[in-house]
Enzyme design. Structure first.
Site, PDB file in Angstrom:
ATOM      1  N   TYR A  15      -9.634   3.899  16.156  1.00  0.00           N
ATOM      2  CA  TYR A  15      -8.679   4.250  15.092  1.00  0.00           C
ATOM      3  C   TYR A  15      -8.596   5.766  14.958  1.00  0.00           C
ATOM      4  O   TYR A  15      -7.496   6.342  14.887  1.00  0.00           O
ATOM      5  CB  TYR A  15      -9.135   3.606  13.784  1.00  0.00           C
ATOM      6  CG  TYR A  15      -8.323   3.973  12.560  1.00  0.00           C
ATOM      7  CD1 TYR A  15      -7.083   3.393  12.318  1.00  0.00           C
ATOM      8  CD2 TYR A  15      -8.813   4.880  11.627  1.00  0.00           C
ATOM      9  CE1 TYR A  15      -6.355   3.715  11.174  1.00  0.00           C
ATOM     10  CE2 TYR A  15      -8.093   5.202  10.481  1.00  0.00           C
ATOM     11  CZ  TYR A  15      -6.856   4.615  10.263  1.00  0.00           C
ATOM     12  OH  TYR A  15      -6.141   4.925   9.135  1.00  0.00           O
TER      13      TYR A  15
ATOM     14  N   GLY B 103       0.782  -1.242   0.000  1.00  0.00           N
ATOM     15  CA  GLY B 103       0.000   0.000   0.000  1.00  0.00           C
ATOM     16  C   GLY B 103       0.808   1.283   0.000  1.00  0.00           C
ATOM     17  O   GLY B 103       1.741   1.467  -0.807  1.00  0.00           O
TER      18      GLY B 103
HETATM   19  N1  LIG Z   1      -5.883   3.087   2.979  1.00  0.00           N
HETATM   20  C1  LIG Z   1      -6.501   4.154   3.468  1.00  0.00           C
HETATM   21  O1  LIG Z   1      -7.622   4.505   3.019  1.00  0.00           O
HETATM   22  C2  LIG Z   1      -5.863   4.982   4.540  1.00  0.00           C
HETATM   23  C3  LIG Z   1      -6.473   6.201   4.876  1.00  0.00           C
HETATM   24  C4  LIG Z   1      -5.913   6.985   5.872  1.00  0.00           C
HETATM   25  C5  LIG Z   1      -4.757   6.572   6.522  1.00  0.00           C
HETATM   26  N2  LIG Z   1      -4.170   5.386   6.184  1.00  0.00           N
HETATM   27  C6  LIG Z   1      -2.969   5.004   6.917  1.00  0.00           C
HETATM   28  O2  LIG Z   1      -1.908   4.758   6.017  1.00  0.00           O
HETATM   29  C7  LIG Z   1      -1.023   3.788   6.574  1.00  0.00           C
HETATM   30  C8  LIG Z   1      -0.815   2.657   5.584  1.00  0.00           C
HETATM   31  O3  LIG Z   1      -2.074   2.098   5.271  1.00  0.00           O
HETATM   32  P1  LIG Z   1      -2.319   1.126   4.015  1.00  0.00           P
HETATM   33  O4  LIG Z   1      -3.705   1.400   3.577  1.00  0.00           O
HETATM   34  O5  LIG Z   1      -1.184   1.208   3.072  1.00  0.00           O
HETATM   35  O6  LIG Z   1      -2.320  -0.288   4.803  1.00  0.00           O
HETATM   36  P2  LIG Z   1      -2.030  -1.794   4.278  1.00  0.00           P
HETATM   37  O7  LIG Z   1      -2.730  -2.671   5.271  1.00  0.00           O
HETATM   38  O8  LIG Z   1      -2.368  -1.914   2.841  1.00  0.00           O
HETATM   39  O9  LIG Z   1      -0.451  -1.924   4.472  1.00  0.00           O
HETATM   40  C9  LIG Z   1       0.103  -1.787   5.774  1.00  0.00           C
HETATM   41  C10 LIG Z   1       1.442  -2.482   5.854  1.00  0.00           C
HETATM   42  O10 LIG Z   1       1.884  -2.337   7.223  1.00  0.00           O
HETATM   43  C11 LIG Z   1       2.325  -3.598   7.694  1.00  0.00           C
HETATM   44  N3  LIG Z   1       2.161  -3.677   9.147  1.00  0.00           N
HETATM   45  C12 LIG Z   1       1.013  -3.916   9.834  1.00  0.00           C
HETATM   46  N4  LIG Z   1       1.272  -3.957  11.143  1.00  0.00           N
HETATM   47  C13 LIG Z   1       2.604  -3.737  11.291  1.00  0.00           C
HETATM   48  C14 LIG Z   1       3.468  -3.673  12.411  1.00  0.00           C
HETATM   49  N5  LIG Z   1       3.014  -3.891  13.668  1.00  0.00           N
HETATM   50  N6  LIG Z   1       4.776  -3.415  12.212  1.00  0.00           N
HETATM   51  C15 LIG Z   1       5.257  -3.244  10.949  1.00  0.00           C
HETATM   52  N7  LIG Z   1       4.491  -3.306   9.857  1.00  0.00           N
HETATM   53  C16 LIG Z   1       3.176  -3.548  10.013  1.00  0.00           C
HETATM   54  C17 LIG Z   1       1.496  -4.630   6.952  1.00  0.00           C
HETATM   55  O11 LIG Z   1       2.142  -5.909   6.924  1.00  0.00           O
HETATM   56  C18 LIG Z   1       1.385  -3.985   5.554  1.00  0.00           C
HETATM   57  O12 LIG Z   1       2.452  -4.373   4.713  1.00  0.00           O
HETATM   58  C19 LIG Z   1      -1.656   3.343   7.902  1.00  0.00           C
HETATM   59  O13 LIG Z   1      -1.076   4.068   8.963  1.00  0.00           O
HETATM   60  C20 LIG Z   1      -3.115   3.726   7.719  1.00  0.00           C
HETATM   61  O14 LIG Z   1      -3.768   3.950   8.940  1.00  0.00           O
HETATM   62  C21 LIG Z   1      -4.692   4.575   5.207  1.00  0.00           C
END
Ligand SMILES: NC(=O)c1ccc[n+]([C@@H]2O[C@H](COP(=O)([O-])OP(=O)(O)OC[C@H]3O[C@@H](n4cnc5c(N)ncnc54)[C@H](O)[C@@H]3O)[C@@H](O)[C@H]2O)c1
Length: 260
Positions: free
Chosen positions: A156, A17
Site C-alpha cells: 500500500y 468516507g
Molecule cells: N482512512 C484513512 O485513514 C486513509 C489514510 C490515508 C489515505 N487514505 C486514502 O483515502 C482514500 C479513501 O479512503 P477511505 O478511508 O475513505 O476508504 P473507504 O473504504 O471508507 O471508502 C472507499 C470507497 O471506495 C470504493 N471503492 C473501493 N474500490 C473501488 C474501485 N475499484 N472502484 C471504485 N470505487 C471503489 C468503496 O466502495 C468505498 O465506497 C483511499 O485512496 C485511501 O487509500 C485513507
C-alpha cells in the site's frame, strides 16, 4: 455566489468516507457532481445527498481498477453533465498486514486500484480537460507514501508513493494545457477503511480498538485524527480558483504526524 458554480466534478470512491465528504463539499460550492463507486447503492446515496445542495448530481457504477470501466465513467460524466472540470481520484483499497505476509494477490489488488487506477483516471480525465481548455486533478495519496511507519502495509505504501511521483510528472506534462495536478496525503482518518484496519491491528496487539485509537491520537502532534471533512476541505481548496498556480504538490493533512 458559490466558487464552483458551472463546474463539473467527478469523484471516485464517492460512496463512503473521504470520497463522500469530498463529493458533498464540491457540491456545496455549486459543482455538479458525478459520484462514482464500485458499489452503485452507496454512490446513489452520495448523489442524493449532493443533490440537496446543488440540484445536479449523478451516481455512476465504476471499477477504478479497470480501464474500460474508467472510460465508461468519464464518458457518462460528460454525456450527462456536459463537461469535466475537476476529478478527484480517491478510490483506494488496502488491508493491514506485515510485509512478510503480503502475497502477489495483495500487491495486484492494491496496485490495480491505487496506482494503475489513479493513472488511468487521471489520463482519461485529462483527455477531456485538454479538449475543454483546462481542469483540476486531485489525487488522494497517503502519508504512507511518505514513510509513515504506521502504514497498513508495504505494498500500500508503495502504491501511494507511486501516486505522489505521478502527481509531479503529470503536473509537468499537463501544465501547458492549464491542468493542475496535486495530491493530498491524509493521515489517520476515521472512515470504514480506517475502522477495518483498526480492528485487525488491535486484535494483533491484544488491545481494544478504543485503546488503539487513543494511542494513535497521542502520536499526532495536533492531538486528533482526521474526519473525512478535513480532507474534503483541502480538496475543495485545490479545486478552487485560489489554487490556480499550485501544481505538482502533495500536501499532508495529518495533524503533523509525518514531517513532509
Ligand atoms: N482512512 C484513512 O485513514 C486513509 C489514510 C490515508 C489515505 N487514505 C486514502 O483515502 C482514500 C479513501 O479512503 P477511505 O478511508 O475513505 O476508504 P473507504 O473504504 O471508507 O471508502 C472507499 C470507497 O471506495 C470504493 N471503492 C473501493 N474500490 C473501488 C474501485 N475499484 N472502484 C471504485 N470505487 C471503489 C468503496 O466502495 C468505498 O465506497 C483511499 O485512496 C485511501 O487509500 C485513507
Amino acid at each position: 455566489m458559490t466558487i464552483l458554480q458551472n463546474k463539473v466534478a467527478l469523484v471516485t470512491g464517492a460512496g463512503a468516507g473521504i470520497g463522500r465528504a469530498i463529493a458533498l463539499a464540491l457540491a456545496g460550492e455549486g459543482a455538479a457532481v458525478a459520484a462514482a463507486d464500485i458499489d452503485l447503492a452507496v454512490a446513489e446515496k452520495t448523489a442524493r445527498a449532493a443533490t440537496g445542495n446543488t440540484g445536479r448530481a449523478i451516481a455512476i457504477e465504476a471499477d477504478c481498477g479497470d480501464v474500460a470501466s474508467i472510460d465508461r465513467m468519464v464518458a457518462q460524466t460528460v454525456a450527462e453533465l456536459g463537461r469535466l472540470d475537476i476529478i478527484v481520484n480517491n478510490a483506494g483499497v488496502t488491508r493491514f498486514a506485515d510485509i512478510m505476509e503480503l502475497t502477489e494477490a495483495d500487491w495486484d489488488r492494491i496496485h490495480r486500484v491505487n496506482a494503475k487506477g489513479v493513472f488511468f483516471c487521471l489520463q482519461r480525465a485529462a483527455r477531456e480537460m485538454i479538449r475543454s481548455g483546462g481542469g483540476r486533478i486531485v489525487n488522494i495519496a497517503s502519508i504512507s507514501g511518505r514513510g509513515y511507519a504506521g502504514a497498513s502495509n508495504a505494498a500500500y505504501a508503495a502504491s501511494k508513493g507511486a501516486v505522489i511521483a505521478l502527481t509531479k510528472m503529470a503536473a509537468q506534462q499537463l501544465g501547458r494545457h492549464d491542468i493542475n495536478v496535486n495530491a493530498i496525503c491524509p493521515g489517520v482518518t476515521r472512515t470504514e477503511l480506517g475502522a477495518r484496519n483498526a480492528v485487525t491491528r488491535a486484535a494483533a496487539r491484544g488491545i481494544s480498538v478504543v485503546e488503539l485509537q487513543a494511542e494513535q491520537e497521542a502520536q499526532i502532534p495536533i492531538g486528533r485524527a482526521n474526519l473525512p471533512e478535513d480532507i474534503a476541505a483541502m480538496a475543495l481548496f485545490l479545486a478552487s480558483p485560489g489554487a490556480r498556480n499550485i501544481t505538482g504538490q502533495s500536501y499532508n493533512v495529518d495533524g503533523g504526524l509525518v514531517p513532509s
